[in-house]
Scaffold this motif. Structure first.
Motif, PDB file in Angstrom:
ATOM      1  N   THR A   1      51.615  99.051 -29.859  1.00  0.00           N
ATOM      2  CA  THR A   1      51.200  98.933 -28.457  1.00  0.00           C
ATOM      3  C   THR A   1      51.350  97.509 -27.958  1.00  0.00           C
ATOM      4  O   THR A   1      51.953  97.266 -26.895  1.00  0.00           O
TER       5      THR A   1
ATOM      6  N   PHE B   1      45.043  96.102 -23.417  1.00  0.00           N
ATOM      7  CA  PHE B   1      45.861  97.067 -24.151  1.00  0.00           C
ATOM      8  C   PHE B   1      45.480  97.113 -25.631  1.00  0.00           C
ATOM      9  O   PHE B   1      45.596  98.156 -26.274  1.00  0.00           O
TER      10      PHE B   1
ATOM     11  N   MET C   1      49.904 104.387 -21.412  1.00  0.00           N
ATOM     12  CA  MET C   1      49.970 102.937 -21.543  1.00  0.00           C
ATOM     13  C   MET C   1      51.209 102.373 -20.836  1.00  0.00           C
ATOM     14  O   MET C   1      51.139 101.339 -20.158  1.00  0.00           O
TER      15      MET C   1
END
Length: 602
Positions: A52, A84, A114
């Motif tokens: 991520t 995040f 995301m």
């Protein structure tokens, strides 16, 4: 904002390419570490935050970098890393703690959300670099959003063209017997670093060629300007057709929500490209009325899509996919209501309220997306509670149907640690039927959802093999000689039962019509695949004499077939025509040209 965008200095240009290379190196590192079994990098608890942060944060840095010595650039980076990173840590916690979980089912919606949040939030971070605050004129936000979208397209084109040239390079040298470049270009480190270099150069080209990017954007907007009236016409004729067809076909269709959501999204995108940052209507009066009418009708389409999702949830319960489907439809509904309001309140120029709607909807999207990936909304908790409640109401049924099995498998393999905890609680459910208890135990112990994903230790005794094969209620236990013969044959005549995960059902059935019961052993634990073997006794010994394997794509037919196997509702059907042998050749089956041409065995 494109015309006044500051020119990047050489140091910043180099930093963009170096960031892309570093990003590729970190992506390769996690793949290599996974293969080597390194701590953190070989487990989802570390991989999810790693992927991520490596995919999102450096990408945002490359798209927004103006000056390396700007404190706001680094504070934006820290802010993005914190937000995040926290969402990724929560997703990693949700997906871990449950061996055998299908990670893609749990992490797929997380990855999409995301990416969307990063794309929508990035223009706000970019205007902060230019103006010192998150709030900015809509003109700047609009220009930056489309600039980022086109930059990503340039990156894809640049990477694809770069690899086409490398492929040509290695092919040329292979023609003369030199395989060096083919081997080099096939190595993972080279693949990652070359892709990173091409991507970084793509970002650099897009961010330095302002005039070319503006021309490309104008060409794209011109294309969208031509397509908006067509999309509006399609929407209106569909709407005008509904009174004649009624809503029944929409209720029956499985793709109603997705199709209508796509229609709303297309109209929203096209209108944004046409209106831009306050452009006057480019259409004659008739076409403008058509577009306005389609915008006013948007809430109708969004409402039908919302109803379809709610009905699906009411019928089958919550899942994480349905949660995010509802979020998507609600967001499109917010856009639809806002655009209808803008069309009904012209206030002078055309669609002057559109910027206000877009800003409000974008902030709502960011907020809901982050809350959905946090303990506050937590779709996993909602889905597990919903499915568990439905399972508990059916736990006392004599025979576990396919719907309950699907829900149990969803909790075991698609709900992370909460699903496994729910299964542990269901194991203590009072008044559960014998079939439910055995089905639940089999699913809890199964190491993976599908048999090809894992292999079990082969059974060492007839008793161990018998524990893997279920017999419908009312039928005798399997003969000891049958179980022993399967063990003696090595992997077994039915390896799905002896070696792979899953449930096998054995039915006593006179398949060859010789007056003696044979045994039909079926592996019936897959979503759409059924494999059965016919075991026949001869002189006290059992052996497999026939096999049936079939894919069942229709969901209703699959449920009916598997329930019949588990309940022992199996009969033999004689063919209309007997087999034909030409001389001493093997018999040939006659394929009937009439549907349903078989008759029941007397």
């Amino acid at each position: 904002m494109d015309d006044t965008a500051p020119t990047l200095a050489r140091r910043e240009k180099s930093a963009i390419v170096l960031l892309a290379l570093l990003q590729s190196l970190l992506l390769y590192l996690v793949e290599y570490g996974d293969g080597q079994g390194w701590p953190i990098l070989s487990d989802l608890s570390g991989q999810v935050p790693w992927y991520t942060l490596v995919l999102v944060v450096p990408s945002m840095m490359q798209l927004s970098l103006q000056r390396l010595d700007d404190p706001r650039f680094w504070s934006n980076t820290v802010l993005a890393t914190a937000i995040f990173g926290a969402a990724a840590a929560w997703a990693a916690w949700s997906v871990t703690g449950a061996p055998g979980t299908t990670a893609s089912a749990t992490l797929g919606p997380f990855a999409v959300s995301m990416a969307l949040i990063a794309f929508v939030a990035l223009p706000y971070l970019q205007v902060r670099l230019a103006l010192g605050r998150f709030g900015a004129p809509y003109d700047d936000l609009f220009a930056l959003a489309w600039q980022n979208a086109l930059t990503l397209k340039v990156v894809c084109v640049m990477t694809g063209l770069g690899w086409l040239l490398l492929t040509l390079w290695q092919a040329l040298f292979q023609l003369i017997g030199i395989d060096l470049f083919h081997r080099l270009f096939s190595e993972d480190p080279f693949i990652y670093m070359a892709s990173g270099l091409f991507a970084g150069l793509g970002v650099l080209v897009a961010r330095t060629q302002h005039r070319a990017m503006q021309v490309a954007r104008n060409v794209l907007f011109a294309i969208f300007t031509g397509f908006l009236p067509l999309a509006a016409f399609i929407a209106m004729i569909f709407l005008l057709t509904l009174p004649f067809t009624g809503l029944a076909p929409l209720r029956a269709a499985a793709s109603t929500a997705s199709t209508l959501s796509l229609l709303v999204a297309a109209l929203v995108l096209l209108l944004n490209a046409v209106v831009q940052n306050g452009r006057a209507s480019p259409y004659p009066r008739a076409l403008r009325w058509l577009v306005d009418a389609a915008m006013v009708a948007l809430p109708v389409f969004a409402g039908i899509a919302l109803h379809a999702v709610i009905v699906r949830i009411d019928e089958h319960g919550w899942t994480t996919d349905r949660f995010w489907a509802l979020v998507a439809v609600v967001m499109l509904g917010a856009y639809a209501l806002g655009y209808a309001w803008a069309a009904l309140r012209p206030a002078g120029a055309w669609m002057t309220k559109l910027p206000r709607v877009n800003i409000a909807a974008s902030l709502l999207l960011i907020g809901i997306g982050l809350l959905g990936n946090s303990p506050i909304l937590d779709p996993h908790r909602l889905a597990v509670a919903s499915q568990r409640e439905r399972i508990e109401t059916a736990a006392n049924e004599t025979v576990v149907d396919e719907a309950v099995r699907d829900r149990l498998e969803y909790l075991r393999f698609e709900s992370g640690r909460r699903g496994v905890a729910a299964l542990d609680a269901l194991a203590e459910a009072p008044h559960a039927s014998k079939d439910f208890v055995s089905t639940l135990a089999e699913i809890r112990e199964r190491p993976a959802r599908y048999h090809w994903e894992t292999e079990r230790t082969p059974p060492e005794s007839p008793a161990q093999l018998a524990a893997r094969i279920r017999v419908p209620a009312g039928q005798p236990a399997l003969p000891e000689a049958l179980l022993a013969s399967v063990l003696v044959s090595g992997e077994g005549e039915n390896p799905y039962c002896s070696r792979y995960g899953g449930t096998c059902i054995a039915n006593h059935l006179d398949v060859d019509a010789d007056g003696r019961a044979d045994v039909l052993v079926c592996h019936a634990a897959e979503n759409d695949f059924v494999s059965c073997h016919v075991f026949v006794e001869s002189a006290g010994a059992w052996s497999a004499q026939g096999q049936i394997s079939t894919w069942i794509e229709d969901e209703n037919q699959r449920r009916t077939t598997l329930e019949a196997i588990r309940e022992g509702r199996i009969t033999t059907v004689a063919p209309r025509f007997r087999d034909i042998a030409f001389g001493d050749t093997p018999p040939k089956r006659v394929e009937s040209s009439e549907a349903n041409a078989a008759v029941a065995t007397p």
